[in-house]
Motif scaffolding. Structure first.
Motif, PDB file in Angstrom:
ATOM      1  N   SER A  53      29.333  35.805  34.938  1.00  0.00           N
ATOM      2  CA  SER A  53      29.819  34.960  35.982  1.00  0.00           C
ATOM      3  C   SER A  53      31.338  35.220  35.900  1.00  0.00           C
ATOM      4  N   THR A  54      31.799  35.469  36.891  1.00  0.00           N
ATOM      5  CA  THR A  54      33.660  35.449  36.833  1.00  0.00           C
ATOM      6  C   THR A  54      34.183  34.675  38.145  1.00  0.00           C
ATOM      7  N   CYS A  55      33.605  33.614  38.227  1.00  0.00           N
ATOM      8  CA  CYS A  55      34.084  32.734  39.372  1.00  0.00           C
ATOM      9  C   CYS A  55      34.069  31.165  39.071  1.00  0.00           C
ATOM     10  N   ARG A  56      35.164  30.876  38.400  1.00  0.00           N
ATOM     11  CA  ARG A  56      35.514  29.412  37.798  1.00  0.00           C
ATOM     12  C   ARG A  56      34.439  28.945  37.085  1.00  0.00           C
ATOM     13  N   SER A  57      34.192  29.717  36.248  1.00  0.00           N
ATOM     14  CA  SER A  57      33.045  28.930  35.111  1.00  0.00           C
ATOM     15  C   SER A  57      33.627  29.458  33.744  1.00  0.00           C
ATOM     16  N   ARG A  58      34.670  28.640  33.161  1.00  0.00           N
ATOM     17  CA  ARG A  58      35.349  28.909  31.911  1.00  0.00           C
ATOM     18  C   ARG A  58      35.631  30.480  31.575  1.00  0.00           C
ATOM     19  N   GLU A  59      36.123  31.248  32.536  1.00  0.00           N
ATOM     20  CA  GLU A  59      36.197  32.707  32.336  1.00  0.00           C
ATOM     21  C   GLU A  59      37.591  32.836  31.655  1.00  0.00           C
ATOM     22  N   GLY A  60      37.808  33.883  31.099  1.00  0.00           N
ATOM     23  CA  GLY A  60      38.872  34.343  30.418  1.00  0.00           C
ATOM     24  C   GLY A  60      39.115  35.960  30.817  1.00  0.00           C
ATOM     25  N   PHE A  61      40.347  36.500  29.985  1.00  0.00           N
ATOM     26  CA  PHE A  61      40.731  37.669  30.153  1.00  0.00           C
ATOM     27  C   PHE A  61      40.785  38.358  28.791  1.00  0.00           C
ATOM     28  N   VAL A  62      40.287  39.777  28.672  1.00  0.00           N
ATOM     29  CA  VAL A  62      40.646  40.484  27.557  1.00  0.00           C
ATOM     30  C   VAL A  62      41.389  41.648  27.721  1.00  0.00           C
ATOM     31  N   LYS A  63      42.446  42.022  26.877  1.00  0.00           N
ATOM     32  CA  LYS A  63      43.601  42.768  27.145  1.00  0.00           C
ATOM     33  C   LYS A  63      42.981  44.308  26.741  1.00  0.00           C
ATOM     34  N   VAL A  64      43.374  45.037  27.736  1.00  0.00           N
ATOM     35  CA  VAL A  64      43.138  46.555  27.450  1.00  0.00           C
ATOM     36  C   VAL A  64      44.530  47.317  27.176  1.00  0.00           C
ATOM     37  N   ALA A  65      44.889  47.856  26.168  1.00  0.00           N
ATOM     38  CA  ALA A  65      46.145  48.179  25.974  1.00  0.00           C
ATOM     39  C   ALA A  65      46.501  49.922  26.111  1.00  0.00           C
ATOM     40  N   LEU A  66      47.612  49.950  26.439  1.00  0.00           N
ATOM     41  CA  LEU A  66      48.037  51.432  26.813  1.00  0.00           C
ATOM     42  C   LEU A  66      47.324  52.268  27.476  1.00  0.00           C
ATOM     43  N   VAL A  67      47.206  51.730  29.050  1.00  0.00           N
ATOM     44  CA  VAL A  67      46.421  52.604  29.930  1.00  0.00           C
ATOM     45  C   VAL A  67      47.381  52.868  31.202  1.00  0.00           C
ATOM     46  N   LYS A  68      46.850  53.747  31.811  1.00  0.00           N
ATOM     47  CA  LYS A  68      47.288  53.962  33.045  1.00  0.00           C
ATOM     48  C   LYS A  68      46.596  52.935  34.058  1.00  0.00           C
ATOM     49  N   LEU A  69      47.531  52.167  34.793  1.00  0.00           N
ATOM     50  CA  LEU A  69      46.806  51.074  35.792  1.00  0.00           C
ATOM     51  C   LEU A  69      46.072  51.747  36.697  1.00  0.00           C
ATOM     52  N   PRO A  70      44.916  51.082  37.182  1.00  0.00           N
ATOM     53  CA  PRO A  70      43.986  51.397  38.205  1.00  0.00           C
ATOM     54  C   PRO A  70      44.352  51.519  39.472  1.00  0.00           C
ATOM     55  N   ASP A  71      43.830  52.344  40.352  1.00  0.00           N
ATOM     56  CA  ASP A  71      44.177  52.354  41.694  1.00  0.00           C
ATOM     57  C   ASP A  71      44.686  51.084  42.350  1.00  0.00           C
ATOM     58  N   LEU A  82      46.595  45.897  30.468  1.00  0.00           N
ATOM     59  CA  LEU A  82      45.785  45.366  31.610  1.00  0.00           C
ATOM     60  C   LEU A  82      45.002  44.215  31.000  1.00  0.00           C
ATOM     61  N   TYR A  83      44.651  43.339  32.087  1.00  0.00           N
ATOM     62  CA  TYR A  83      43.926  41.785  31.583  1.00  0.00           C
ATOM     63  C   TYR A  83      42.582  42.007  32.406  1.00  0.00           C
ATOM     64  N   ILE A  84      41.393  42.029  31.832  1.00  0.00           N
ATOM     65  CA  ILE A  84      40.305  42.353  32.356  1.00  0.00           C
ATOM     66  C   ILE A  84      39.580  40.990  32.573  1.00  0.00           C
ATOM     67  N   GLN A  85      39.260  40.279  33.541  1.00  0.00           N
ATOM     68  CA  GLN A  85      38.505  39.058  33.721  1.00  0.00           C
ATOM     69  C   GLN A  85      36.876  39.397  33.114  1.00  0.00           C
ATOM     70  N   VAL A  86      36.570  38.409  32.305  1.00  0.00           N
ATOM     71  CA  VAL A  86      35.362  38.627  31.675  1.00  0.00           C
ATOM     72  C   VAL A  86      34.543  37.346  31.706  1.00  0.00           C
ATOM     73  N   ASP A  87      33.356  37.278  31.642  1.00  0.00           N
ATOM     74  CA  ASP A  87      32.500  36.154  31.524  1.00  0.00           C
ATOM     75  C   ASP A  87      32.887  35.297  30.301  1.00  0.00           C
ATOM     76  N   ALA A  88      32.842  34.044  30.389  1.00  0.00           N
ATOM     77  CA  ALA A  88      33.201  33.020  29.297  1.00  0.00           C
ATOM     78  C   ALA A  88      32.285  33.376  28.049  1.00  0.00           C
ATOM     79  N   ALA A  89      30.824  33.713  28.375  1.00  0.00           N
ATOM     80  CA  ALA A  89      30.125  33.627  27.300  1.00  0.00           C
ATOM     81  C   ALA A  89      30.133  34.979  26.375  1.00  0.00           C
ATOM     82  N   ILE A  90      30.944  36.012  26.977  1.00  0.00           N
ATOM     83  CA  ILE A  90      30.997  37.331  26.257  1.00  0.00           C
ATOM     84  C   ILE A  90      32.510  37.175  25.751  1.00  0.00           C
ATOM     85  N   LEU A  91      33.436  36.575  26.113  1.00  0.00           N
ATOM     86  CA  LEU A  91      34.742  36.552  26.078  1.00  0.00           C
ATOM     87  C   LEU A  91      35.212  36.609  24.280  1.00  0.00           C
TER      88      LEU A  91
END
Length: 327
Positions: free
Chosen positions: A232-250, A310-319
Motif C-alpha cells: 500500500s502506497t496511499c496514505r497508510s504510514r508509507e515512507g521512503f527508501v533512498k537509492v543512492a548514486l543513480v541516473k534519475l528515471p525518465d 532518489l527516494y522511493i515510496q514504499v509500503d510502511a510494512a516493509i520500510l
C-alpha cells in the motif's frame, strides 16, 4: 546570387576538406565565364551560407552541398562549438542532430539526437523515433546520465594540419558505452548496476519484485518489476527508501516545482497516491526544487561515485527491512 538555405547540411570537417584544395578560392557569383571549380567555395551575399563540392570520408564520389558558413541553426550529424541543440519555445525551432547514412554517404539515417521538452526536459538518442539512450534531466551541474561530464568541464577542440593527422577526428566521448546505458535495459521499476560481473546487473527497486521470476532467474530483466503483492502506497504510514548514486528515471511525466525544498517535496509526494519517487530538481547549493516521478520508474542505473539520491515510496510494512541507503 544568394544560396538557398537548405540543400544539404554539412559538418565542419567537410569545410576543412574543401579548404585543403590548393586551388581553393572564395566566390560571390558564378557565371559561364566564372565557373565553380572543385575546391572553390561560393558564399551568399550576407556570407551566412556556403556552397561547394566535397567527398565524405573515403568515398570516391563527389557531392555538392550547401552549409551554414557562420549561425548552425540546422545541424547535421556533428555538434559544433557555439551550435545550439534544443527547442526554441517562442519560434518552435527544433535543433536536432541526424546521423549520416554512412561515413561515405551524407544522406540522413534513422538515428536522431534531440531535446525532449515533455515533463522535465532531457535529451534522447533515438533509432526510428524509439528511445535508445537518454541524458537524464539537467541537475544544475550536469546531465544526470552523462558520466564524467559536468558544467565544470571545458572542451577545447583543435585541428592539426600535418602529414600524420591531416583531417583526422579524435574521439572525445561516446554513448551508449555499456549495457546499462541502453534505454530500459532492465525494464520498469528496476535499477541496472554494471559494476559486479558476478551478479545479475538488474535489481528491483525497494518495494518491487520481478514481473517474471523465471525470466529474472535466467538473467532476462526486460520485463522489469512490479509492486510487491499487498503493498500500500496511499496514505497508510508509507515512507521512503533512498537509492543512492543513480541516473534519475525518465522525467517525461515528472512533476517539477522549483520553489519547494526536499522536505516539502517529500510531503507533496506523500499527498499523491500516484507519486512513486522524489528528489531535488537542482543539485546546486545543497539541492533545491522538487522533482517527483509518477507511475513506473523507467531507465535507471547505478554509478560508482556520481549520480543523485532518489527516494522511493514504499509500503510502511516493509520500510524497516531496508537500510537507510539502498545499493
Amino acid at each position: 546570387m544568394d544560396v538557398p538555405p537548405l540543400v544539404l547540411l554539412l559538418c565542419l570537417h567537410t569545410l576543412l576538406l574543401l579548404l585543403h584544395h590548393t586551388r581553393c578560392k572564395t566566390l560571390n557569383t558564378i557565371s559561364p565565364t566564372i565557373p565553380l571549380h572543385d575546391g572553390d567555395v561560393l558564399l551568399s551575399e550576407n556570407k551566412n551560407f556556403a556552397l561547394g563540392f566535397f567527398s565524405p570520408s573515403n568515398s570516391t564520389r563527389r557531392f555538392i552541398g550547401t552549409w551554414y558558413n557562420k549561425s548552425f541553426d540546422h545541424p547535421s550529424d556533428t555538434l559544433m562549438p557555439f551550435m545550439k541543440l534544443g527547442l526554441d519555445w517562442r519560434t518552435g525551432m527544433d535543433w536536432v542532430l541526424t546521423s549520416w547514412r554512412s561515413e561515405d554517404f551524407p544522406g540522413p539515417e534513422n538515428f536522431t539526437y534531440r531535446f525532449d521538452p515533455t515533463g522535465y526536459p532531457q535529451i534522447f538518442l533515438c533509432k526510428n523515433a524509439a528511445p535508445l539512450w537518454r541524458t537524464g534531466p539537467w541537475t544544475g551541474l550536469c546531465w544526470s546520465g552523462l558520466f564524467g561530464m559536468s558544467s565544470n568541464y571545458i572542451f577545447n577542440f583543435s585541428f592539426v594540419n600535418d602529414h600524420e593527422e591531416d583531417g583526422r577526428w579524435n574521439e572525445l566521448w561516446r554513448t551508449p558505452v555499456e549495457d546499462c546505458d541502453y534505454y530500459m535495459a532492465c525494464g520498469p521499476n528496476s535499477n541496472c548496476n554494471p559494476y559486479n560481473a558476478d551478479q545479475f546487473r538488474c535489481t528491483c527497486l525497494p518495494g518491487f519484485e520481478p514481473r517474471s521470476p523465471a525470466d529474472w532467474f535466467l538473467r532476462d530483466g526486460s520485463g522489469g518489476c512490479i509492486r510487491s503483492p499487498g503493498a500500500s502506497t496511499c496514505r497508510s504510514r508509507e515512507g521512503f527508501v533512498k537509492v543512492a548514486l543513480v541516473k534519475l528515471p525518465d522525467t517525461s511525466r515528472a512533476y517539477v516545482d522549483m520553489g519547494l525544498s526536499l522536505k516539502e517535496c517529500e510531503q507533496e509526494c506523500l499527498k499523491n497516491c500516484s507519486c512513486t519517487a522524489y528528489t531535488s530538481a537542482d543539485e546546486r547549493n545543497g539541492g533545491f526544487g522538487c522533482l517527483a516521478g509518477y507511475g513506473d520508474l523507467l531507465d535507471m542505473r547505478t554509478y560508482s561515485n556520481i549520480g543523485q539520491d532518489l527516494y522511493i515510496q514504499v509500503d510502511a510494512a516493509i520500510l524497516g527491512t531496508y537500510e537507510l541507503t539502498y545499493t
